[in-house]
Write an enzyme that holds these catalytic residues in place. Structure first.
Site, short mmCIF file in Angstrom:
data_model
loop_
_atom_site.label_atom_id
_atom_site.label_comp_id
_atom_site.label_asym_id
_atom_site.label_seq_id
_atom_site.Cartn_x
_atom_site.Cartn_y
_atom_site.Cartn_z
N HIS A 197 34.31 27.29 -18.23
CA HIS A 197 35.33 27.53 -19.26
C HIS A 197 35.80 28.99 -19.24
O HIS A 197 37.00 29.27 -19.17
CB HIS A 197 34.78 27.15 -20.63
CG HIS A 197 35.73 27.37 -21.75
ND1 HIS A 197 36.54 26.38 -22.25
CD2 HIS A 197 36.04 28.49 -22.46
CE1 HIS A 197 37.29 26.87 -23.22
NE2 HIS A 197 37.00 28.16 -23.38
N GLU A 198 34.86 29.91 -19.29
CA GLU A 198 35.25 31.33 -19.34
C GLU A 198 35.94 31.75 -18.03
O GLU A 198 36.88 32.54 -18.04
CB GLU A 198 34.04 32.23 -19.65
CG GLU A 198 33.29 31.88 -20.93
CD GLU A 198 34.16 31.62 -22.16
OE1 GLU A 198 35.27 32.18 -22.23
OE2 GLU A 198 33.73 30.83 -23.03
N GLU A 236 35.83 35.48 -22.58
CA GLU A 236 36.40 35.66 -21.25
C GLU A 236 36.85 37.09 -20.92
O GLU A 236 37.94 37.27 -20.37
CB GLU A 236 37.58 34.70 -21.11
CG GLU A 236 38.78 34.97 -22.07
CD GLU A 236 38.71 34.25 -23.41
OE1 GLU A 236 37.60 33.93 -23.87
OE2 GLU A 236 39.77 34.02 -24.01
N ASP A 265 39.84 28.69 -45.24
CA ASP A 265 38.56 29.22 -44.78
C ASP A 265 37.84 28.27 -43.83
O ASP A 265 36.64 28.05 -43.91
CB ASP A 265 37.65 29.60 -45.95
CG ASP A 265 36.52 30.49 -45.44
OD1 ASP A 265 36.72 31.14 -44.41
OD2 ASP A 265 35.43 30.52 -46.05
N HIS A 312 39.57 30.84 -17.99
CA HIS A 312 40.41 31.78 -18.74
C HIS A 312 40.98 32.89 -17.84
O HIS A 312 41.95 33.55 -18.23
CB HIS A 312 39.62 32.43 -19.87
CG HIS A 312 39.59 31.66 -21.15
ND1 HIS A 312 40.73 31.26 -21.80
CD2 HIS A 312 38.54 31.24 -21.92
CE1 HIS A 312 40.38 30.62 -22.93
NE2 HIS A 312 39.06 30.59 -23.01
N TYR A 338 41.43 23.13 -28.52
CA TYR A 338 40.74 22.89 -27.25
C TYR A 338 40.93 21.45 -26.80
O TYR A 338 41.34 21.18 -25.67
CB TYR A 338 39.23 23.13 -27.41
CG TYR A 338 38.80 24.55 -27.69
CD1 TYR A 338 39.02 25.14 -28.93
CD2 TYR A 338 38.14 25.30 -26.73
CE1 TYR A 338 38.62 26.43 -29.20
CE2 TYR A 338 37.72 26.60 -26.98
CZ TYR A 338 37.95 27.17 -28.22
OH TYR A 338 37.55 28.45 -28.48
N GLU A 345 43.30 28.04 -25.10
CA GLU A 345 42.07 27.24 -25.11
C GLU A 345 42.24 25.81 -24.59
O GLU A 345 41.34 25.29 -23.94
CB GLU A 345 41.46 27.23 -26.51
CG GLU A 345 41.04 28.62 -27.01
CD GLU A 345 39.99 29.31 -26.12
OE1 GLU A 345 39.34 28.64 -25.30
OE2 GLU A 345 39.85 30.55 -26.27
N GLY A 405 29.73 31.03 -27.52
CA GLY A 405 29.10 30.56 -26.29
C GLY A 405 29.48 31.48 -25.16
O GLY A 405 28.66 31.84 -24.31
N1 BES Z 1 37.91 32.76 -26.25
C1 BES Z 1 36.91 31.90 -26.75
C2 BES Z 1 36.08 32.52 -27.84
C3 BES Z 1 36.86 32.98 -29.06
C4 BES Z 1 37.88 32.22 -29.58
C5 BES Z 1 36.53 34.18 -29.65
C6 BES Z 1 38.58 32.69 -30.68
C7 BES Z 1 37.21 34.63 -30.76
C8 BES Z 1 38.25 33.88 -31.26
C9 BES Z 1 35.99 31.39 -25.65
O1 BES Z 1 36.61 31.20 -24.43
C10 BES Z 1 35.46 30.04 -26.05
O2 BES Z 1 36.25 29.16 -26.22
N2 BES Z 1 34.15 29.90 -26.19
C11 BES Z 1 33.52 28.63 -26.53
C12 BES Z 1 32.89 28.00 -25.33
C13 BES Z 1 33.63 26.86 -24.74
C14 BES Z 1 32.84 26.18 -23.65
C15 BES Z 1 34.24 25.88 -25.66
C16 BES Z 1 32.39 28.90 -27.51
O3 BES Z 1 32.09 30.05 -27.77
O4 BES Z 1 31.81 27.94 -28.00
ZN ZN Z 2 37.92 29.60 -24.47
#
Ligand code: BES
Ligand code: ZN
Length: 622
Positions: free
Chosen positions: A315-316, A291, A395, A319, A403, A338, A288
């Site tokens: 959210h981003e 950051e 896996d 971060h 989160y 997170e 989604g």
């Molecule tokens: N940092 C994460 C994305 C991430 C986590 C990439 C672990 C690789 C490994 C990002 O901040 C995130 O949490 N994105 C969420 C959105 C959020 C609103 C929960 C997503 O992509 O769904």
């Molecule tokens: Zn995140």
């Protein structure tokens, strides 16, 4: 270094059964990162890149000049690489240094061990990436919105930066960086850094773009994108980049960004990165949002026209404090990135849009948490906040537990001491540990000392260790209810018992998602059809609503969902949507459809999404 990370990478990559070298302790980080080969004898402090993007060959080619801080008797510099071709290594005076690439490990890659001369303080690695580098995605013009130009973007978290830069790929090694990136002259390069040459400098058929980031960041936050990119300002410190065809819509949906930055500053202290720009990516972006400092990457599935999914921007942005400013010491401490971010994200939503939306997000998160905890079981390592991944192959992809359980823990602490006190604690936390790392153990001791001021009875009643080191939700968890959802629950009954759909006309995104999730999976086709006719759910653009509707549609074999799920899965590759939908399809009578869709979509998906979906199909075949 065998720095100390355990959980996330294995979660992301799937904990494959692998033989690992014994972890080396990294004294500085006070923890061991098992996902990096780096050793403490010489640590990289600054990375200077000079790379050319070759869109014919799908490789980045050039040099990484690394400044190092070494102990007096240091003999080696050990870097992480995965799938890199190393040509030669020189020191700052041009002396060639011997190096070896150690035994390849399927997930962690290869240690690049460089022999240092007594006077070496900088090391220049000449190298190129592989066309299949997992941390880079090269898109053909057909995979972009404009259809005319190719596109490239990187994704570093958790340990994929080593697939495009030879460096110490651990969250506890912080570096500043600068870069010169050469691209075809019709394209523009962007990085998670200050843009020194917005127009680029023309050089024959290419353009060179220069960047610099003075702040020290972990390697997973170094990011690059190249494409036909346009820009629109949103506020004094904020703006959005995307392909020209998407710009207007992006600027409309992200209009509140500047206000969000101001909101966090008021609550938790200054924004320390200068600008907060957004890059809206092509639909294959696997998350989604990501950051990357100064330049958050966002999936186009966030666009709705009504701004109702901009909690992802919140959210981003959050971060920029939790994660980028104070970074998880190892990937086992991922919840500190997170969970804290999810807590702040919702505080932003409350401040900008009010208590109702806050309550709905919180309740939805709790719902998801309970569901996921039930799926993994209370004894799973995945059910703990401090998540040390054992050496087996669950896996499971990254879960919502860090989160949601993390943010629930923080709301519980907030509730115990009051918001005013809690906000001061969090603000001080960012000030005191800015541009540093944080382990779970250290965080708990800060809570005991600085938040609870040694009040042992209170600490005991809050069950701090249980929260962090045990599975499940501790009984001390704050109980929260969303009045809006109490209403939705009665409307679910109204529909099931009396076929009443009237109240749904007033629904916002959150109510829709909640309503659809509450519906039983055995609705009859007449019920599905009535909803679809009334609200055109099989064609709805809002990705979160579409996703929930499709899960229901697959479970009930609702015929229009067949085409809708195919269109959805071939038009975006966000793993959060892709994974559950293939899982559902593989369990349903539409198994062949799953195979057909994946065959068509696979070339578009990012390597991280493909790895996840491949694993689902493999599991299905056993
Ligand atoms: N940092 C994460 C994305 C991430 C986590 C990439 C672990 C690789 C490994 C990002 O901040 C995130 O949490 N994105 C969420 C959105 C959020 C609103 C929960 C997503 O992509 O769904
Ligand atoms: Zn995140």
């Amino acid at each position: 270094m065998r720095l100390l990370v355990t959980g996330l990478v294995l979660i992301l990559m799937g904990c494959k059964q692998v033989v690992k070298p014994p972890p080396l302790e990294l004294k500085m980080a006070k923890a061991v990162d098992v996902h990096s080969f780096a050793t403490e004898e010489a640590l990289v402090t600054h990375v200077s890149l000079n790379l050319e993007a070759d869109f014919e060959e799908h490789v980045l080619k050039g040099t990484a000049l690394l400044s190092i801080n070494k102990s007096a008797d240091a003999k080696h510099l050990v870097l992480d690489t995965l799938d890199l071709e190393i040509e030669k290594v020189l020191d700052q005076e041009g002396h060639e240094l011997s190096f070896s690439l150690e035994n390849p490990h399927e997930i962690f890659g290869q240690a690049l061990k460089i022999e240092l001369l007594p006077k070496t303080n900088k090391v220049m690695v000449h190298y190129q990436t592989s066309p299949t580098a997992q941390g880079l995605q090269w898109l053909s013009p057909a995979q972009t919105a404009g259809k005319k130009h190719p596109y490239l973007f990187s994704q570093g978290e958790a340990i994929l930066t080593r697939t495009w830069i030879p460096l110490q790929d651990s969250p506890s090694v912080r570096v500043s960086y600068d870069a010169k990136i050469t691209v075809p002259d019709s394209l523009r390069a962007l990085m998670s850094a200050e843009d020194l040459t917005p127009e680029g400098e023309k050089n024959g058929k290419t353009k060179v773009f220069s960047f610099s980031l003075k702040e020290k960041i972990p390697s997973y936050l170094i990011a690059l994108a190249v494409g036909d990119l346009a820009y629109q300002e949103l506020g004094p410190r904020t703006g959005v980049y995307t392909e020209p065809a998407m710009l207007k819509e992006a600027a409309h949906d992200f209009a509140d960004t500047e206000k969000m930055v101001e909101a966090v500053e008021e609550m938790f202290g200054p924004y320390r990165w200068g600008r907060f720009d957004i890059l809206l990516l092509p639909p294959s972006f696997p998350f989604g949002g990501m950051e990357n400092p100064r330049l958050t990457f966002i999936s186009p599935t966030v666009l709705t026209g009504d701004r109702s999914l901009n909690y992802i921007i919140a959210h981003e942005l959050a971060h920029s404090w939790s994660g980028n400013l104070v970074t998880n010491a190892t990937w086992s401490d991922f919840w500190l990135n997170e969970g804290v971010t999810t807590y702040i994200e919702r505080r932003i939503i409350e401040k900008l849009y009010g208590r109702d939306l806050y309550e709905m997000q919180v309740a939805m998160g709790r719902d998801q948490l309970l569901q996921e905890l039930e799926e993994v079981g209370p004894d799973s390592w995945l059910a703990r906040l401090y998540a040390e991944c054992p050496d087996k192959d669950p896996d499971e992809a990254m879960t919502g537990i860090p989160y949601e359980k993390g943010s629930l823990f923080l709301r519980t602490l907030e509730n115990a001491v009051g918001r005013e006190t809690f906000d001061i604690f969090i603000r001080n936390y960012f000030d005191a540990h800015a541009f540093g790392n944080m382990s779970t153990k250290q965080f708990l001791s800060l809570v005991r000392q600085d938040l609870l001021h040694g009040d042992k009875a209170l600490a005991d009643s809050l069950e701090l260790d249980t929260w962090v080191y045990k599975g499940g939700v501790p009984s001390s968890a704050i109980k929260e209810q969303a009045s809006a959802f109490v209403r939705v629950e009665s409307e679910v009954r109204g529909f099931l018992d009396h076929g009443n759909l009237e109240p749904l006309h007033k629904y916002g995104t959150m109510e829709w998602v909640y309503f659809l999730r509450q519906l039983p999976r055995n609705l009859v086709s007449e019920q599905m059809k009535r909803m679809d006719d009334a609200f055109k759910l099989s064609e709805i653009r809002n990705a979160e609503i579409r996703f929930e509707w499709l899960r229901l549609g697959i479970a009930t074999a609702h015929e229009p969902a067949r085409r809708s799920v195919a269109a959805f899965l071939t038009s975006q590759g966000r793993r959060k949507f892709v994974k559950p939908l293939y899982e559902d399809l593989l369990k349903s009578e539409w198994v062949t459809l799953a195979k057909d869709i994946f065959k068509e979509a696979k070339p578009m998906y990012h390597s991280m999404t493909n790895m996840t979906v491949d694993a689902l199909f493999d599991k299905g075949q056993q």
